[in-house]
Design an enzyme around this catalytic site. Structure first.
Site, PDB file in Angstrom:
ATOM      1  N   HIS A 437       0.817  -1.214   0.000  1.00  0.00           N
ATOM      2  CA  HIS A 437       0.000   0.000   0.000  1.00  0.00           C
ATOM      3  C   HIS A 437       0.853   1.267   0.000  1.00  0.00           C
ATOM      4  CE1 HIS A 437      -3.678   2.050   0.030  1.00  0.00           C
ATOM      5  NE2 HIS A 437      -4.371   1.284   0.846  1.00  0.00           N
ATOM      6  N   ASP A 441      -2.204   1.909  -4.585  1.00  0.00           N
ATOM      7  CA  ASP A 441      -3.490   2.165  -3.932  1.00  0.00           C
ATOM      8  C   ASP A 441      -4.518   1.139  -4.404  1.00  0.00           C
ATOM      9  OD1 ASP A 441      -2.543   4.397  -2.539  1.00  0.00           O
ATOM     10  OD2 ASP A 441      -2.848   5.687  -4.289  1.00  0.00           O
TER      11      ASP A 441
END
Length: 464
Positions: A437, A441
């Site tokens: 992450h 995204d």
């Protein structure tokens, strides 16, 4: 002047190496570039070569020992020179330092290895072996990387000739080769120091020895242990298992990972692969000339082409910056006896399916033989792990740092689905992407999977 031979960093991530077998013995003449020993790194078995010429005066460490990088393992000099004293001190220092991280636990482990419990098959009246021979025996299991839950043929009590200690003298590599080929070490004459059996002794023995024969009395699968026998077996970590443990800790600890799963209709891929196989059989002319394209090869190609369209997923985390790659190098996870390794198919997006098939088969074969070069398993920009052939529906794979993601591929199976208002059987496949992450995204990863799914459901896109 004597020159010390040190344990070299034979791979980019190597911190220590296990000396599998000495190829040059004490007193032999060596030239620059001669192979002195075979060393097990964190990924493969590689050669340690001489950087100076002369006479091999001394082995500082025995075969089977694990030595940190930059520590001395041998001394080369002129005949008559004394290379023993310094070697003794350096060897002791290496033992104290261990890997540079946990010297005290290493000392305790080495103490346990050099003083093993009596073998379950060894007569109780047999005197204990000296520490040097015990070390030889303990490294046998680390060579295979598998705990021995069943007795092997060499464990069975026989009347084969043995050394004075009651143990057959053989190098760890020779023991591994003998186990793989089903050879009885007791019937092989050793040409190494003090009659030690080395790998070359097994070449001629393999030609005349039959395959592993069934003993007259079948060996039990789970032998009964004496009351005083330990109920478990401790196996020292192999170099590759140490690396896997370290890398997984690096991945699961600091990397904030999320997972995305999608299901792909593979009916057209199935038809395309059948057509490719038929075309290959017609055009090969001779058996084995054309590589067989697998579903995994098609997935590798589709992944590479999807990465080209989504460079945000083709990236590395570099602590203070993100490196977005303009080249696509897909790593494919290959299961080997002692763990996992990820050979890299470079410029995957630019290669044809047949080129990918040929390269993946070659890399997988040499990976299982532990003969890959460091540049062949480093530098990947994204990874693919496929467990479909092992009947796994879906799973989540661990990211291989510094890469930003890895694709986990499950098995293809027929399912009833609705197509144009009718229930029909279609071949379906589940893909799960693990995403870092810090780089990817949720929407970015989802868009990548959507592109990949579209390519697999319309495989003609792979040939444009």
């Amino acid at each position: 002047m004597a020159t010390k031979v040190v344990m070299e960093a034979l791979s980019p991530t190597m911190e220590e190496g296990r000396l599998v077998e000495w190829k040059k013995q004490e007193g032999e003449t060596v030239a620059v570039g001669d192979v002195l020993a075979e060393v097990e790194t964190d990924k493969a078995v590689m050669e340690l070569v001489a950087r100076a010429g002369g006479t091999l005066l001394k082995h500082i460490v025995e075969a089977g020992a694990t030595v940190p990088v930059a520590e001395p393992v041998a001394v080369i000099g002129e005949p008559g020179e004394d290379g023993g004293a310094d070697g003794k001190r350096d060897s002791g220092a290496a033992e104290k330092r261990g890997s540079g991280k946990a010297a005290q636990p290493r000392a305790r482990r080495e103490s346990q290895e050099t003083q093993p419990a009596p073998s379950r098959n060894q007569p109780t009246s047999m005197p204990p072996a000296p520490p040097a021979h015990a070390a030889d025996e303990s490294t046998d299991e680390s060579t295979t990387g598998i705990a021995r839950t069943e007795p092997t043929q060499r464990d069975a009590p026989t009347s084969r000739p043995r050394a004075e200690s009651g143990r057959i003298k053989a190098s760890p590599l020779a023991r591994r080769i003998a186990a793989e080929r089903g050879l009885d070490l007791g019937s092989v004459a050793g040409s190494g120091p003090e009659g030690r059996i080395v790998a070359r002794d097994l070449e001629s023995a393999a030609a005349r020895a039959p395959a592993l024969e069934t003993p007259a009395t079948p060996l039990p699968r789970r032998p009964s242990l004496p009351a005083a026998e330990s109920p478990y077996t401790d196996v020292p970590l192999s170099q590759i298992r140490k690396t896997i443990a370290r890398r997984l800790t690096q991945s699961l600890g600091p990397i904030p990972t999320f997972y995305l799963t999608t299901e792909v209709d593979m009916e057209r891929v199935w038809e395309a692969r059948e057509a490719l196989r038929a075309a290959g059989q017609r055009g090969s002319g001779a058996a084995g000339q054309e590589p067989s394209v697998s579903f995994n090869d098609i997935i590798l190609k589709a992944t590479a082409m999807a990465l080209r369209q989504h460079p945000a997923c083709n990236a590395w985390w570099q602590d203070d910056h993100i490196r977005y790659w303009n080249e696509v190098h897909v790593s494919m996870a290959v299961a080997i006896e002692e763990g996992l390794i990820t050979p890299v198919i470079r410029h995957t997006d630019q290669k044809t399916l047949r080129e990918i098939a040929a390269e993946s088969q070659d890399l997988a074969t040499r990976a299982r033989e532990r003969r890959l070069k460091p540049e062949e398993y480093t530098g990947g920009t994204f990874s693919v792990s496929n467990l479909g052939m092992l009947d796994i529906d879906e799973f989540t794979a661990v990211i291989n740092p510094p890469e930003a993601g890895i694709l986990a591929v499950g098995r293809m199976t027929q399912k009833p689905v609705a197509v144009d208002g009718e229930i029909v059987l279609r071949r379906r496949l589940r893909l799960t992407m693990s995403c870092d992450h810090r780089i990817i995204d949720g929407a970015t990863g989802a868009q990548f999977l959507k592109t990949l799914k579209g390519m697999l459901e319309n495989p003609l896109a792979l040939v444009w």
